[in-house]
Design a protein around this motif. Structure first.
Motif, short mmCIF file in Angstrom:
data_model
loop_
_atom_site.label_atom_id
_atom_site.label_comp_id
_atom_site.label_asym_id
_atom_site.label_seq_id
_atom_site.Cartn_x
_atom_site.Cartn_y
_atom_site.Cartn_z
N SER A 6 0.83 -1.21 0.00
CA SER A 6 0.00 0.00 0.00
C SER A 6 0.86 1.26 0.00
O SER A 6 2.03 1.23 0.43
CB SER A 6 -0.92 0.01 1.22
N GLU A 8 0.37 3.68 1.91
CA GLU A 8 0.59 4.03 3.31
C GLU A 8 1.83 3.33 3.86
O GLU A 8 2.63 3.94 4.60
CB GLU A 8 -0.64 3.63 4.15
N PHE A 73 -2.14 6.99 9.29
CA PHE A 73 -2.74 6.42 8.09
C PHE A 73 -3.96 5.57 8.42
O PHE A 73 -4.93 5.52 7.66
CB PHE A 73 -1.71 5.60 7.31
N SER A 77 -7.46 6.62 6.67
CA SER A 77 -7.70 5.77 5.50
C SER A 77 -9.16 5.36 5.40
O SER A 77 -9.87 5.27 6.40
CB SER A 77 -6.82 4.52 5.57
N ASP A 78 -9.59 5.11 4.17
CA ASP A 78 -10.93 4.58 3.91
C ASP A 78 -10.85 3.06 3.85
O ASP A 78 -9.89 2.49 3.36
CB ASP A 78 -11.48 5.11 2.57
N ASP A 79 -11.89 2.41 4.33
CA ASP A 79 -11.90 0.95 4.35
C ASP A 79 -12.69 0.35 3.19
O ASP A 79 -12.96 -0.84 3.17
CB ASP A 79 -12.51 0.45 5.68
N LYS A 84 -8.07 6.27 -4.02
CA LYS A 84 -8.43 7.64 -4.39
C LYS A 84 -7.69 8.04 -5.65
O LYS A 84 -6.54 7.64 -5.87
CB LYS A 84 -8.05 8.60 -3.25
N THR A 165 -2.05 13.10 -0.83
CA THR A 165 -2.41 11.70 -0.70
C THR A 165 -1.22 10.92 -0.14
O THR A 165 -0.08 11.41 -0.18
CB THR A 165 -2.78 11.10 -2.07
N PRO A 166 -1.45 9.72 0.38
CA PRO A 166 -0.32 8.90 0.84
C PRO A 166 0.73 8.67 -0.24
O PRO A 166 1.93 8.62 0.06
CB PRO A 166 -1.00 7.59 1.27
#
Length: 253
Positions: A6, A8, A73, A77-79, A84, A165-166
């Protein structure tokens, strides 16, 4: 199933890898006496902490850095598993600039306060100044609390305020790491492209590490604007030493 890492995770660990790789390059180049700001003898005599201790101290700080980064993170973060969309290059450039200004602002005022407050200097910030002659992998040699306040929290703020963004964070924090290591490398190398774009450089920061400059040149890691605005800028001239190498000599009256 393909193995993927990822953004992240990369944003957490790539800057650490960059730190040790880039520092390693400067360790190799450190034998170039004609480009050093201090001699190897001065590095060994003036610094009152061993390189082994410095490595251990940096690893401790980076452990805190990893923990805070992963926590940050995890919170933002979205699960839903949907990546994105990445912004345009123009947006990324603006985010870089905003993050640089935020990080510089945070670190200037926190850094300066750690010099003004005698308790904080004695018990916290003085650890970093045991390296009177800075070298590359000592860039993040700090008291763990200082590392958390200046670097880790400062980095988190720059990330959040800029809205990057990450994935952009991977590049920004790798760049910030390179810049920080470069500022502490103790060398003045010809053709260093960072010196073309930034007045905050290895000589500028070396002045701060000397006794005569400890109340000046607090800015780090990018610009010198806060020093100039608030009267803590110490100009210097870069002079060649007879025995080889350079010396950053203050020109302040």
């Amino acid at each position: 199933m393909a193995f993927t890492v990822s953004d992240e995770t990369l944003g957490t660990f790539v800057p650490i890898a960059v730190y040790w790789i880039y520092s390693g390059i400067y360790v190799i180049l450190g034998d170039l006496e004609n480009y050093r700001l201090h001699t190897k003898v001065e590095e060994d005599v003036k610094n009152i902490v061993s390189k082994r201790t410095v490595v251990k101290g940096v690893l401790v700080q980076q452990a805190f850095q990893i923990a805070v980064s992963l926590l940050l993170f995890a919170v933002i973060s979205d699960d839903n598993g949907i990546a994105k969309p990445q912004p345009s290059l123009l947006v990324i450039a603006v985010q870089f600039l905003v993050a640089m200004v935020v990080l510089d602002t945070w670190q200037y005022f926190m850094h300066r306060y750690m010099h003004i407050n005698k308790f904080l200097y004695k018990h916290i910030h003085s650890k970093h100044h045991t390296l009177v002659v800075p070298y590359a992998f000592g860039a993040l040699y700090n008291h763990p609390l200082e590392g958390l306040l200046l670097d880790t929290i400062g980095g988190a703020l720059s990330f959040l305020v800029s809205g990057m963004t990450p994935r952009t964070g991977i590049f920004f924090f790798s760049f910030a790491t390179i810049k920080t290591v470069d500022d502490h490398c103790g060398l003045w190398l010809p053709g260093n492209i960072l010196h073309v774009f930034f007045s905050n450089n290895s000589a500028y920061h070396d002045v701060h590490h000397q006794l005569y400059g400890s109340k000046y040149n607090f800015s780090q890691p990018f610009f010198v604007m806060w020093d100039k605005i608030l009267g803590t800028y110490m100009p210097y001239s870069l002079e060649k030493r007879k025995e080889g190498g350079f010396e950053a000599r203050p020109t302040r009256d």
